[in-house]
Design a protein around this motif. Sequence first.
Motif, PDB file in Angstrom:
ATOM      1  N   GLN A 191       0.876  -1.290   0.073  1.00 12.81           N
ATOM      2  CA  GLN A 191       0.079   0.112  -0.152  1.00 12.81           C
ATOM      3  C   GLN A 191       0.700   1.196  -0.235  1.00 12.81           C
ATOM      4  OE1 GLN A 191      -4.002   1.099   2.438  1.00 12.81           O
ATOM      5  NE2 GLN A 191      -2.106   0.867   3.821  1.00 12.81           N
ATOM      6  N   LEU A 192       0.595   2.282  -0.802  1.00 16.70           N
ATOM      7  CA  LEU A 192       1.280   3.396  -0.845  1.00 16.70           C
ATOM      8  C   LEU A 192       0.158   4.744  -0.543  1.00 16.70           C
ATOM      9  CD1 LEU A 192       2.410   1.573  -3.414  1.00 16.70           C
ATOM     10  CD2 LEU A 192       4.003   3.349  -3.411  1.00 16.70           C
ATOM     11  N   SER A 193       0.969   5.918  -0.010  1.00 17.06           N
ATOM     12  CA  SER A 193      -0.007   6.898   0.315  1.00 17.06           C
ATOM     13  C   SER A 193       0.080   7.790  -0.871  1.00 17.06           C
ATOM     14  CB  SER A 193       0.951   7.738   1.345  1.00 17.06           C
ATOM     15  OG  SER A 193       2.127   8.033   0.829  1.00 17.06           O
ATOM     16  N   VAL A 194      -0.650   8.915  -0.819  1.00 16.00           N
ATOM     17  CA  VAL A 194      -0.701   9.942  -1.930  1.00 16.00           C
ATOM     18  C   VAL A 194      -0.336  11.316  -1.365  1.00 16.00           C
ATOM     19  CG1 VAL A 194      -2.530   8.539  -3.323  1.00 16.00           C
ATOM     20  CG2 VAL A 194      -3.291  10.257  -1.675  1.00 16.00           C
ATOM     21  N   ASN A 195       0.189  12.038  -2.083  1.00 15.67           N
ATOM     22  CA  ASN A 195       0.133  13.612  -1.806  1.00 15.67           C
ATOM     23  C   ASN A 195      -0.810  14.417  -2.801  1.00 15.67           C
ATOM     24  OD1 ASN A 195       0.875  16.147  -1.271  1.00 15.67           O
ATOM     25  ND2 ASN A 195       2.930  16.073  -1.446  1.00 15.67           N
ATOM     26  N   PRO A 196      -1.929  14.888  -2.117  1.00 14.28           N
ATOM     27  CA  PRO A 196      -2.929  15.512  -2.961  1.00 14.28           C
ATOM     28  C   PRO A 196      -2.659  16.934  -3.325  1.00 14.28           C
ATOM     29  CG  PRO A 196      -3.771  15.464  -0.834  1.00 14.28           C
ATOM     30  CD  PRO A 196      -2.525  14.681  -0.706  1.00 14.28           C
ATOM     31  N   TYR A 197      -1.538  17.597  -2.724  1.00 16.44           N
ATOM     32  CA  TYR A 197      -1.025  18.931  -3.148  1.00 16.44           C
ATOM     33  C   TYR A 197      -0.127  18.740  -4.593  1.00 16.44           C
ATOM     34  CZ  TYR A 197      -3.392  19.723   1.322  1.00 16.44           C
ATOM     35  OH  TYR A 197      -4.475  19.715   2.215  1.00 16.44           O
ATOM     36  N   LEU A 198       0.465  17.453  -4.843  1.00 15.21           N
ATOM     37  CA  LEU A 198       1.257  17.709  -6.084  1.00 15.21           C
ATOM     38  C   LEU A 198       0.542  18.028  -7.382  1.00 15.21           C
ATOM     39  CD1 LEU A 198       3.745  14.714  -5.471  1.00 15.21           C
ATOM     40  CD2 LEU A 198       4.090  16.949  -5.019  1.00 15.21           C
ATOM     41  N   PRO A 199       0.842  18.901  -8.156  1.00 17.63           N
ATOM     42  CA  PRO A 199       0.102  19.008  -9.518  1.00 17.63           C
ATOM     43  C   PRO A 199      -0.067  17.311 -10.276  1.00 17.63           C
ATOM     44  CG  PRO A 199       2.467  19.747  -9.854  1.00 17.63           C
ATOM     45  CD  PRO A 199       2.194  19.306  -8.458  1.00 17.63           C
ATOM     46  N   PRO A 200      -1.217  17.334 -10.918  1.00 21.41           N
ATOM     47  CA  PRO A 200      -1.363  16.088 -11.726  1.00 21.41           C
ATOM     48  C   PRO A 200      -0.340  15.873 -12.566  1.00 21.41           C
ATOM     49  CG  PRO A 200      -3.227  17.622 -11.886  1.00 21.41           C
ATOM     50  CD  PRO A 200      -2.144  18.664 -11.317  1.00 21.41           C
ATOM     51  N   GLN A 201       0.724  16.488 -13.111  1.00 21.61           N
ATOM     52  CA  GLN A 201       1.688  16.114 -13.872  1.00 21.61           C
ATOM     53  C   GLN A 201       2.750  15.384 -13.150  1.00 21.61           C
ATOM     54  OE1 GLN A 201       0.474  19.093 -13.823  1.00 21.61           O
ATOM     55  NE2 GLN A 201       2.209  20.637 -14.012  1.00 21.61           N
ATOM     56  N   GLU A 202       2.704  15.707 -11.643  1.00 22.85           N
ATOM     57  CA  GLU A 202       3.623  15.217 -10.853  1.00 22.85           C
ATOM     58  C   GLU A 202       3.258  13.675 -10.248  1.00 22.85           C
ATOM     59  OE1 GLU A 202       6.894  15.921  -9.814  1.00 22.85           O
ATOM     60  OE2 GLU A 202       6.754  17.465 -11.413  1.00 22.85           O
ATOM     61  N   GLN A 203       1.778  13.754 -10.256  1.00 21.57           N
ATOM     62  CA  GLN A 203       1.167  12.248 -10.067  1.00 21.57           C
ATOM     63  C   GLN A 203       1.356  11.330 -11.242  1.00 21.57           C
ATOM     64  OE1 GLN A 203      -0.034  12.285  -7.009  1.00 21.57           O
ATOM     65  NE2 GLN A 203      -0.475  14.368  -6.421  1.00 21.57           N
ATOM     66  N   TYR A 204       1.353  11.912 -12.273  1.00 21.31           N
ATOM     67  CA  TYR A 204       1.532  11.024 -13.329  1.00 21.31           C
ATOM     68  C   TYR A 204       2.945  10.453 -13.551  1.00 21.31           C
ATOM     69  CZ  TYR A 204       1.449   9.621 -18.486  1.00 21.31           C
ATOM     70  OH  TYR A 204       1.678   9.185 -19.692  1.00 21.31           O
ATOM     71  N   LYS A 205       3.755  11.196 -13.198  1.00 16.64           N
ATOM     72  CA  LYS A 205       5.444  10.844 -13.008  1.00 16.64           C
ATOM     73  C   LYS A 205       5.489   9.972 -11.995  1.00 16.64           C
ATOM     74  CE  LYS A 205       9.845  12.814 -11.945  1.00 16.64           C
ATOM     75  NZ  LYS A 205      10.707  14.021 -11.838  1.00 16.64           N
ATOM     76  N   ILE A 206       4.743   9.839 -10.802  1.00 14.43           N
ATOM     77  CA  ILE A 206       5.065   8.790  -9.980  1.00 14.43           C
ATOM     78  C   ILE A 206       4.329   7.438 -10.672  1.00 14.43           C
ATOM     79  CG2 ILE A 206       3.757   7.763  -7.877  1.00 14.43           C
ATOM     80  CD1 ILE A 206       3.592  10.783  -6.869  1.00 14.43           C
ATOM     81  N   GLY A 207       3.432   7.423 -11.390  1.00 14.31           N
ATOM     82  CA  GLY A 207       3.138   6.215 -12.081  1.00 14.31           C
ATOM     83  C   GLY A 207       4.016   5.924 -13.101  1.00 14.31           C
ATOM     84  N   GLN A 208       4.497   6.885 -14.147  1.00 19.26           N
ATOM     85  CA  GLN A 208       5.559   6.375 -14.932  1.00 19.26           C
ATOM     86  C   GLN A 208       6.817   5.694 -14.185  1.00 19.26           C
ATOM     87  OE1 GLN A 208       5.971  10.298 -16.981  1.00 19.26           O
ATOM     88  NE2 GLN A 208       5.542   9.119 -18.862  1.00 19.26           N
ATOM     89  N   ALA A 209       7.222   5.927 -13.088  1.00 18.09           N
ATOM     90  CA  ALA A 209       8.383   5.258 -12.308  1.00 18.09           C
ATOM     91  C   ALA A 209       8.185   4.017 -12.087  1.00 18.09           C
ATOM     92  CB  ALA A 209       8.570   6.191 -11.076  1.00 18.09           C
ATOM     93  N   ILE A 210       6.782   3.442 -12.192  1.00 15.64           N
ATOM     94  CA  ILE A 210       6.704   2.074 -11.877  1.00 15.64           C
ATOM     95  C   ILE A 210       6.041   1.333 -13.055  1.00 15.64           C
ATOM     96  CG2 ILE A 210       6.763   2.079  -9.365  1.00 15.64           C
ATOM     97  CD1 ILE A 210       3.669   2.360  -9.240  1.00 15.64           C
ATOM     98  N   LYS A 211       6.220   1.851 -14.356  1.00 14.65           N
ATOM     99  CA  LYS A 211       5.606   1.394 -15.355  1.00 14.65           C
ATOM    100  C   LYS A 211       6.184  -0.045 -15.811  1.00 14.65           C
ATOM    101  CE  LYS A 211       5.265   4.403 -18.777  1.00 14.65           C
ATOM    102  NZ  LYS A 211       3.538   4.188 -19.080  1.00 14.65           N
ATOM    103  N   ARG A 212       7.198  -0.617 -15.307  1.00 16.95           N
ATOM    104  CA  ARG A 212       7.804  -2.013 -15.548  1.00 16.95           C
ATOM    105  C   ARG A 212       7.203  -2.873 -14.897  1.00 16.95           C
ATOM    106  NH1 ARG A 212      13.263  -3.089 -12.137  1.00 16.95           N
ATOM    107  NH2 ARG A 212      12.189  -5.077 -12.403  1.00 16.95           N
ATOM    108  N   LEU A 213       6.229  -2.489 -13.783  1.00 20.97           N
ATOM    109  CA  LEU A 213       5.602  -3.664 -12.756  1.00 20.97           C
ATOM    110  C   LEU A 213       4.399  -4.516 -13.459  1.00 20.97           C
ATOM    111  CD1 LEU A 213       4.914  -1.823  -9.389  1.00 20.97           C
ATOM    112  CD2 LEU A 213       6.759  -3.067  -9.998  1.00 20.97           C
TER     113      LEU A 213
END
Length: 255
Positions: free
Chosen positions: A128-150
């Motif tokens: 389970q992972l947390s979220v930071n709602p104060y980051l802009p959407p493009q930074e949230q998207y980048k978090i996802g990109q970091a684990i694309k290989r999973l």
Amino acid sequence: MVPSLFVCHGSPTLAIEENEYTRFLQGLGQQIKPEAVVIFTAHWESPTLTISSTDQAYETIYDFGGFSEELFKLTYPAKGSTTIAALLEQQFSNYGIKTKRDERRGLDHGSWVVLRRLYPQADVPVVQLSVNPYLPPQEQYKIGQAIKRLGKEDILVIGSGGTVHNLGMIRWGETTPEKWAVEFDDWLIEKVQQKNLDSLFKYEELAPHARLAVPSAEHLVPLFIALGSGSDHEVPTLLYRSYDHGTLSHICFRF
């Protein structure tokens, strides 16, 4: 290989209800058989991306009130995985994303309500992972990109939240959705299916009724994370859509 998902976790009562949405989630779990699940939950907020790190069975967190006693008797004793937690930590580090570990926190209802429907035997390891709602959407998207290989390693990434989530506008028992809620989701679904990132990242300015539908961002940001972690080649697919209590969205995307 497994896809990434965004799942609206709705009301905690989803854990005990039998309806079209719960049957859909049960069927989805039968279709997707991952080796493990990595889930970003809207109900765990942290300034630093935090990763649960344990090999033990999680405690079940009842982070809600005012519901039937039956809900508070449910448990979801899935085990964690320190191996996958370490893998996540490394992947995020490669992208310059700071993280920390949490060895004690249990699964909140943003996680266990969804997982109990998808994998009722609690036999799939979960991180389970947390979220930071104060980051802009493009930074949230980048978090996802970091684990694309999973996905290639049969690890299912889930963003658990909600598209329309305004508790002040809930209409208990109302079966017909509010027009403004439908219009917001119509816009969002179209942009997601088009992978129109420029518009999605500016949803607060461009989407109809955005402030009404998303008064605070914590339930929507798992969508951007899941989208970022999905396939570069597949078109995002809307798997399910319905509403509860007039405004509470039940939407599921596959990426």
